[in-house]
Design a protein around this motif. Structure first.
Motif, short mmCIF file in Angstrom:
data_model
loop_
_atom_site.label_atom_id
_atom_site.label_comp_id
_atom_site.label_asym_id
_atom_site.label_seq_id
_atom_site.Cartn_x
_atom_site.Cartn_y
_atom_site.Cartn_z
N VAL A 30 0.82 -1.18 0.04
CA VAL A 30 -0.03 0.18 0.00
C VAL A 30 0.91 1.43 -0.10
CG1 VAL A 30 -1.61 1.46 1.20
CG2 VAL A 30 -2.07 -1.14 1.22
N GLY A 31 0.84 2.09 -0.94
CA GLY A 31 1.65 3.26 -1.22
C GLY A 31 2.97 3.12 -1.54
N ALA A 32 3.51 1.83 -1.94
CA ALA A 32 4.81 1.65 -2.48
C ALA A 32 4.65 1.77 -4.04
CB ALA A 32 5.14 0.25 -1.79
N ASP A 33 5.96 2.20 -4.30
CA ASP A 33 6.43 2.23 -5.76
C ASP A 33 7.24 0.83 -6.17
OD1 ASP A 33 5.11 4.87 -5.98
OD2 ASP A 33 7.13 5.80 -5.99
N VAL A 34 6.63 0.05 -7.14
CA VAL A 34 7.53 -1.24 -7.35
C VAL A 34 7.60 -1.18 -8.76
CG1 VAL A 34 6.02 -2.28 -5.48
CG2 VAL A 34 5.01 -2.51 -7.82
N ALA A 63 -0.43 -0.23 -4.63
CA ALA A 63 0.89 -0.23 -5.11
C ALA A 63 0.85 0.54 -6.47
CB ALA A 63 1.24 -1.37 -5.31
N ARG A 64 1.81 1.25 -6.70
CA ARG A 64 2.05 1.94 -7.97
C ARG A 64 3.29 1.32 -8.73
NH1 ARG A 64 4.55 7.34 -9.89
NH2 ARG A 64 5.69 7.37 -8.42
N VAL A 65 3.02 0.52 -9.83
CA VAL A 65 3.94 0.22 -10.86
C VAL A 65 4.78 1.17 -11.45
CG1 VAL A 65 4.63 -1.34 -12.55
CG2 VAL A 65 2.73 -2.14 -10.79
N VAL A 66 6.08 1.62 -11.01
CA VAL A 66 6.75 2.45 -11.67
C VAL A 66 7.65 2.18 -13.02
CG1 VAL A 66 6.94 3.87 -9.70
CG2 VAL A 66 8.49 2.41 -9.93
N ALA A 67 7.86 0.82 -13.14
CA ALA A 67 8.63 0.44 -14.26
C ALA A 67 8.32 -1.20 -14.18
CB ALA A 67 10.14 0.38 -13.88
N ARG A 68 8.52 -2.01 -15.48
CA ARG A 68 8.37 -3.18 -15.77
C ARG A 68 9.41 -3.76 -16.53
NH1 ARG A 68 2.28 -3.88 -18.29
NH2 ARG A 68 1.11 -2.33 -17.06
N ALA A 69 10.05 -4.88 -16.17
CA ALA A 69 10.99 -5.77 -16.90
C ALA A 69 10.33 -7.13 -17.04
CB ALA A 69 12.26 -5.81 -16.09
N GLU A 109 13.81 5.11 -8.23
CA GLU A 109 13.41 5.14 -6.59
C GLU A 109 12.43 4.04 -6.03
OE1 GLU A 109 13.50 9.13 -5.31
OE2 GLU A 109 15.58 9.20 -6.29
N ALA A 110 12.36 2.98 -6.54
CA ALA A 110 11.35 2.04 -6.29
C ALA A 110 11.49 1.37 -4.80
CB ALA A 110 10.75 0.77 -7.08
N ASP A 111 10.33 1.12 -4.24
CA ASP A 111 10.59 0.78 -2.75
C ASP A 111 10.68 -0.99 -2.87
OD1 ASP A 111 9.82 3.14 -1.62
OD2 ASP A 111 7.76 2.74 -2.10
N ALA A 112 10.21 -1.56 -3.95
CA ALA A 112 10.43 -3.10 -3.93
C ALA A 112 10.38 -3.49 -5.22
CB ALA A 112 9.35 -3.56 -2.98
N VAL A 113 10.52 -4.87 -5.33
CA VAL A 113 10.50 -5.51 -6.76
C VAL A 113 9.53 -6.45 -6.57
CG1 VAL A 113 11.51 -6.88 -8.56
CG2 VAL A 113 13.01 -4.78 -7.39
#
Length: 145
Positions: A30-34, A63-69, A109-113
């Protein structure tokens, strides 16, 4: 008479210690950039739709997805023979993709993967050290309330 002295036998597996799965604290998204990561075989044609559905599921959890791989296996002729195997038992991904995800996570600057795929406790630990943040599988994140 020939006696077998145990040569060539597989060593006994170590018993999993009680609560080994519970050693990894649940990650609250919740509220994390991932950064969302998926590992797919070349035969998996709808991987983009699966990534979109996972991103929507993470958004529903806050959560907010800031990037994908995406790591694909079996695209080349040599990789097709090994499609069911991970690139690395330690990280699931190839070394180059691990480096790429680490750079993307740092830049964003993501909080988690978050991996779309399930990870072993050893993989989570290894990847957390390489990425410098918590690493979890999508299935480990509690559903939205």
């Amino acid at each position: 008479m020939h006696r077998h002295h145990g040569r060539g036998r597989r060593p006994a597996r170590r018993a999993r210690r009680a609560g080994a799965a519970a050693d990894v604290p649940p990650f609250d998204v919740v509220g994390a950039d991932v950064v969302l990561v998926g590992y797919f075989s070349a035969r998996q044609r709808d991987f983009a739709a699966l990534m979109d559905a996972a991103a929507a599921g993470l958004a529903a959890r806050g959560a907010r997805v800031v990037a994908r791989a995406v790591q694909r296996r079996g695209v080349s002729h040599g990789g097709a023979r090994k499609m069911s195997l991970p690139f690395s038992s330690r990280t699931l991904l190839s070394g180059g993709k691990v480096h790429e995800v680490a750079e993307v996570r740092e830049r964003a600057e993501a909080d988690a993967v978050v991996f779309l795929n399930g990870l072993t406790a050893h993989q989570r630990l290894s990847l957390s050290g390489l990425f410098g943040c918590p690493v979890v599988g999508l299935a480990e994140i509690p559903p939205p309330v």
